[in-house]
Motif scaffolding. Structure first.
Motif, PDB file in Angstrom:
ATOM      1  N   ASN A   1       0.405  11.162   0.988  1.00 44.51           N
ATOM      2  CA  ASN A   1      -0.123   9.852   1.380  1.00 44.51           C
ATOM      3  C   ASN A   1      -0.227   9.693   2.899  1.00 44.51           C
ATOM      4  OD1 ASN A   1      -0.897   7.229  -0.027  1.00 44.51           O
ATOM      5  ND2 ASN A   1       0.352   6.510   1.684  1.00 44.51           N
TER       6      ASN A   1
ATOM      7  N   THR B   1      -3.736   7.889   4.942  1.00 51.43           N
ATOM      8  CA  THR B   1      -3.658   6.450   5.243  1.00 51.43           C
ATOM      9  C   THR B   1      -4.929   6.026   5.981  1.00 51.43           C
ATOM     10  OG1 THR B   1      -2.651   6.798   7.382  1.00 51.43           O
ATOM     11  CG2 THR B   1      -1.141   6.578   5.504  1.00 51.43           C
TER      12      THR B   1
ATOM     13  N   LEU C   1     -10.727  -8.252  -4.821  1.00 50.53           N
ATOM     14  CA  LEU C   1      -9.650  -7.339  -5.228  1.00 50.53           C
ATOM     15  C   LEU C   1     -10.081  -6.539  -6.465  1.00 50.53           C
ATOM     16  CD1 LEU C   1      -6.847  -6.394  -4.445  1.00 50.53           C
ATOM     17  CD2 LEU C   1      -5.865  -8.213  -5.841  1.00 50.53           C
TER      18      LEU C   1
ATOM     19  N   GLY D   1      -1.951   0.118  -8.957  1.00 52.25           N
ATOM     20  CA  GLY D   1      -0.686   0.739  -9.344  1.00 52.25           C
ATOM     21  C   GLY D   1      -0.420   2.035  -8.592  1.00 52.25           C
TER      22      GLY D   1
ATOM     23  N   LYS E   1      -4.950  -8.549  -1.327  1.00 50.99           N
ATOM     24  CA  LYS E   1      -5.252  -7.144  -1.025  1.00 50.99           C
ATOM     25  C   LYS E   1      -4.355  -6.176  -1.780  1.00 50.99           C
ATOM     26  CE  LYS E   1      -7.734  -7.492   3.141  1.00 50.99           C
ATOM     27  NZ  LYS E   1      -7.150  -8.067   4.367  1.00 50.99           N
ATOM     28  N   CYS E   2      -3.110  -6.596  -2.059  1.00 53.45           N
ATOM     29  CA  CYS E   2      -2.124  -5.676  -2.649  1.00 53.45           C
ATOM     30  C   CYS E   2      -2.578  -5.220  -4.036  1.00 53.45           C
ATOM     31  CB  CYS E   2      -0.767  -6.367  -2.745  1.00 53.45           C
ATOM     32  SG  CYS E   2       0.481  -5.366  -3.581  1.00 53.45           S
ATOM     33  N   VAL E   3      -2.603  -3.882  -4.246  1.00 54.67           N
ATOM     34  CA  VAL E   3      -2.998  -3.336  -5.550  1.00 54.67           C
ATOM     35  C   VAL E   3      -1.802  -2.771  -6.313  1.00 54.67           C
ATOM     36  CG1 VAL E   3      -5.384  -2.856  -4.898  1.00 54.67           C
ATOM     37  CG2 VAL E   3      -3.633  -1.105  -4.522  1.00 54.67           C
ATOM     38  N   GLY E   4      -0.611  -3.014  -5.800  1.00 53.73           N
ATOM     39  CA  GLY E   4       0.583  -2.557  -6.518  1.00 53.73           C
ATOM     40  C   GLY E   4       0.773  -1.053  -6.478  1.00 53.73           C
ATOM     41  N   SER E   5       0.394  -0.404  -5.378  1.00 53.43           N
ATOM     42  CA  SER E   5       0.569   1.054  -5.268  1.00 53.43           C
ATOM     43  C   SER E   5       2.051   1.415  -5.165  1.00 53.43           C
ATOM     44  CB  SER E   5      -0.157   1.588  -4.029  1.00 53.43           C
ATOM     45  OG  SER E   5       0.551   1.214  -2.856  1.00 53.43           O
ATOM     46  N   GLN E   6       2.840   0.464  -4.766  1.00 58.02           N
ATOM     47  CA  GLN E   6       4.296   0.639  -4.588  1.00 58.02           C
ATOM     48  C   GLN E   6       4.643   1.609  -3.469  1.00 58.02           C
ATOM     49  OE1 GLN E   6       6.755   0.875  -8.165  1.00 58.02           O
ATOM     50  NE2 GLN E   6       5.072   0.110  -9.415  1.00 58.02           N
ATOM     51  N   LEU E   7       3.657   1.970  -2.651  1.00 59.24           N
ATOM     52  CA  LEU E   7       3.962   2.887  -1.550  1.00 59.24           C
ATOM     53  C   LEU E   7       4.968   2.273  -0.586  1.00 59.24           C
ATOM     54  CD1 LEU E   7       0.408   4.292  -1.287  1.00 59.24           C
ATOM     55  CD2 LEU E   7       2.441   5.734  -1.358  1.00 59.24           C
TER      56      LEU E   7
ATOM     57  N   GLU F   1       1.691   1.219   7.555  1.00 54.99           N
ATOM     58  CA  GLU F   1       0.562   2.169   7.665  1.00 54.99           C
ATOM     59  C   GLU F   1       0.257   2.884   6.359  1.00 54.99           C
ATOM     60  OE1 GLU F   1       0.778   5.265  10.563  1.00 54.99           O
ATOM     61  OE2 GLU F   1       1.111   3.853  12.196  1.00 54.99           O
ATOM     62  N   GLN F   2       1.275   3.028   5.501  1.00 52.46           N
ATOM     63  CA  GLN F   2       1.079   3.777   4.257  1.00 52.46           C
ATOM     64  C   GLN F   2       0.211   3.032   3.251  1.00 52.46           C
ATOM     65  OE1 GLN F   2       2.067   6.928   4.048  1.00 52.46           O
ATOM     66  NE2 GLN F   2       2.866   6.605   6.124  1.00 52.46           N
ATOM     67  N   CYS F   3       0.104   1.724   3.419  1.00 54.62           N
ATOM     68  CA  CYS F   3      -0.609   0.925   2.421  1.00 54.62           C
ATOM     69  C   CYS F   3      -2.108   1.235   2.464  1.00 54.62           C
ATOM     70  CB  CYS F   3      -0.388  -0.560   2.681  1.00 54.62           C
ATOM     71  SG  CYS F   3      -1.313  -1.581   1.500  1.00 54.62           S
ATOM     72  N   PRO F   4      -2.682   1.661   1.328  1.00 52.78           N
ATOM     73  CA  PRO F   4      -4.112   1.999   1.334  1.00 52.78           C
ATOM     74  C   PRO F   4      -4.995   0.774   1.546  1.00 52.78           C
ATOM     75  CG  PRO F   4      -3.218   2.075  -0.912  1.00 52.78           C
ATOM     76  CD  PRO F   4      -2.058   1.852   0.008  1.00 52.78           C
ATOM     77  N   GLN F   5      -4.425  -0.406   1.346  1.00 55.83           N
ATOM     78  CA  GLN F   5      -5.201  -1.636   1.424  1.00 55.83           C
ATOM     79  C   GLN F   5      -4.988  -2.388   2.745  1.00 55.83           C
ATOM     80  OE1 GLN F   5      -7.194  -1.004  -1.469  1.00 55.83           O
ATOM     81  NE2 GLN F   5      -7.087  -3.226  -1.607  1.00 55.83           N
ATOM     82  N   CYS F   6      -4.145  -1.874   3.611  1.00 57.29           N
ATOM     83  CA  CYS F   6      -3.745  -2.616   4.817  1.00 57.29           C
ATOM     84  C   CYS F   6      -3.280  -4.029   4.436  1.00 57.29           C
ATOM     85  CB  CYS F   6      -4.878  -2.683   5.846  1.00 57.29           C
ATOM     86  SG  CYS F   6      -5.228  -1.108   6.616  1.00 57.29           S
TER      87      CYS F   6
ATOM     88  N   LEU G   1      -9.273  -1.880  11.278  1.00 59.53           N
ATOM     89  CA  LEU G   1      -8.959  -1.390   9.941  1.00 59.53           C
ATOM     90  C   LEU G   1      -9.049  -2.486   8.882  1.00 59.53           C
ATOM     91  CD1 LEU G   1      -5.938   1.052  10.322  1.00 59.53           C
ATOM     92  CD2 LEU G   1      -8.358   1.565  10.256  1.00 59.53           C
ATOM     93  N   ALA G   2      -8.918  -3.729   9.305  1.00 66.67           N
ATOM     94  CA  ALA G   2      -8.886  -4.826   8.329  1.00 66.67           C
ATOM     95  C   ALA G   2     -10.223  -4.934   7.602  1.00 66.67           C
ATOM     96  CB  ALA G   2      -8.565  -6.119   9.052  1.00 66.67           C
TER      97      ALA G   2
END
Lengths: 410, 79
Positions: free
Chosen positions: A106, A110, A344, A351, B12-18, B53-58, B77-78
């Protein structure tokens, strides 16, 4: 269970040509539908889709594990080469095995990390535009959409000289296994040929990188293997996954996005007049006609989704395209609106398995369309062109897109 | 962390859990499978920025409340 008259043939020609219409019918009738022909649930409502995708505790991605349960020993042996690689693909693994690989990779995918490739992508786009503008009439898929992603993925793995035609051919063969041609009797043999060829081609490259590491992803995987955080199987399987998954989906995004604009020239005009809408426009193209229509999960336990009890072991086709057109989540979902916000969508899934390459794909699609709107008029379909999509439940992939390309007169 | 505000944009959050993988003391899953902040002091600023930074969705925003400066994500990036 109530039986309603719904066509359960997911490969029917009208379902392939117009998946959105099919999933709309399904969503309106039963957002959680038991497809008797496929032997699993088909989810098309946004809330249901998101609920399952975000719940990796109850819903597994262990495709090969569940497949093994369905096959006889003999059948399993007939596709041993596929098991050997795909069992190690991050996309088909659950935590905790998934977690270590995802955290490792990951960092290199990024939004910030992929910015370093943007100037290179911009150059490829400009070069490709020069070429197509000199032709005037092109197949947009082959002549434009393919060029960018393939070059980028080879750069990422540090092997710019690989034979892209061969990789494409073998990837297509492997793809037969789970993406297309469910009715192809030789599908398992063909897929084995594809994976064996990919493995034979990539293995020497990995060995080269082991001797002479660079700053590429293969070298990174190898250093993680040396440190003991992943295995040699992980390295090989991940390299195959990157090559296999790294180009086609992005190519289809660029082609589907262009098709969306061809059908909505008003949105192209608006975009051309307001290039600052780039990021929002790309999100909308992803939502409107993304390149991955669906993904699959298996219930690890009896789990309630909406009003439906999904039994342990049941498989679920999670329709990303269905969710992306759900009117409960998106106003005027069948309209293309490049200013849509918030948006969204689930084009990259949600997930823990959200697409690793999402930021890379976004950047590539951004650069492709920034280039296109700065230099050409909205492409026009060649008269009489019959558009055909590959017969796949997973991919939304147009075979050819014959268009006229005309320079923008400023 | 004094003067530092961290927030998760649920649009924005997609629940990637990163974020949970990288800073498990700070983030947890909420009832919708998205991320929530459970301990804003669970990481120092450097770790918080690196996790954001790890979040794919910022979707994770880090701000200096005193100066109003957005430390992450950078405006380009936004989306």
């Amino acid at each position: 269970m109530e039986t309603i008259s719904l066509n359960d043939d997911l490969m029917a020609p009208n379902v392939i040509s117009d998946p959105h219409g099919y999933y709309r019918t399904l969503r309106e009738a039963e957002p959680i539908h038991w497809n008797a022909r496929w032997g699993g649930w088909v989810l098309t409502g946004y809330n249901e889709v998101v609920e399952v995708l975000r719940d990796s505790l109850n819903f597994s991605s262990d495709r090969m594990g569940f497949l093994a349960q369905e096959l006889t020993q003999e059948e399993q042996e007939s596709i041993a080469p596929i098991f050997k690689i795909l069992s190690y693909w991050m996309v088909f693994r659950d935590p905790p095995e998934h977690t270590a690989l995802r955290m490792l990779l990951n960092k290199h995918f990024t939004p910030i990390a992929i910015e370093r490739y943007r100037p290179m992508v911009r150059k490829i786009v400009q070069k490709t535009l020069d070429k197509v503008l000199s032709k005037g009439k092109i197949d947009f898929v082959k002549d434009f959409a393919y060029e960018v992603p393939m070059t980028v993925i080879l750069e990422l793995i540090g092997a710019p000289d690989l034979d892209t035609e061969k990789i494409k051919e073998w990837s297509e063969k492997l793809g037969v296994f789970f993406f297309i041609k469910a009715d192809e009797p030789r599908r398992r043999e063909i897929a084995c040929e594809g994976i064996n060829a990919l493995v034979d081609y990539i293995t020497p490259l990995i060995e080269q990188k082991r001797e002479r590491p660079g700053i590429d992803l293969i070298s990174l995987l190898l250093s993680a293997e040396e440190a003991g955080s992943i295995t040699a199987n992980d390295v090989l399987a991940t390299c195959v996954l990157l090559v296999f998954g790294g180009h086609e989906t992005t190519m289809n995004l660029i082609a589907n996005g262009t098709m969306a604009f061809i059908n909505h020239p008003d949105q192209w005009d608006k975009f051309q007049k307001n290039p600052d809408l780039l990021k929002k426009a790309v999100e909308e193209l992803l939502r409107y006609d993304g390149s991955v229509k669906s993904t699959v999960r298996w219930a690890k336990e009896d789990t309630q989704v909406g009003n439906t009890l999904i039994k342990k072991g049941d498989r679920i086709l999670v329709s990303l395209s269905g969710a992306n057109r759900d009117p409960q989540q998106f106003t005027d979902p069948d309209g293309l609106n490049i200013e849509r916000n918030p948006n969204l969508h689930v084009a990259f899934a949600h997930g823990i398995h959200v697409c690793l390459g999402a930021s890379l794909a976004r950047m590539e699609v951004e650069e492709a369309f920034a280039g296109l709107i700065s230099r050409i008029q909205c492409p026009e379909l060649v008269e009489g062109a019959q558009l055909e999509y590959y017969p796949s439940v997973v991919h939304r992939a147009i075979k050819e897109l014959p268009v006229y390309i005309k320079p923008l007169i400023k | 962390m004094e003067n530092i505000k961290v927030s998760v944009d649920l649009n924005k959050c997609v629940g990637s859990q990163l974020c949970i993988m990288f800073s498990p003391t700070v983030f947890e899953r909420d009832g919708n499978g998205q991320s929530k902040i459970v301990n804003r002091n669970g990481a120092n600023l450097a770790e918080m920025l690196s996790t954001a930074e790890q979040c794919p969705q910022c979707a994770i925003k880090v701000e200096n409340t005193q100066t109003g400066e957005v430390l992450f994500p950078p405006p380009e990036l936004a989306f």
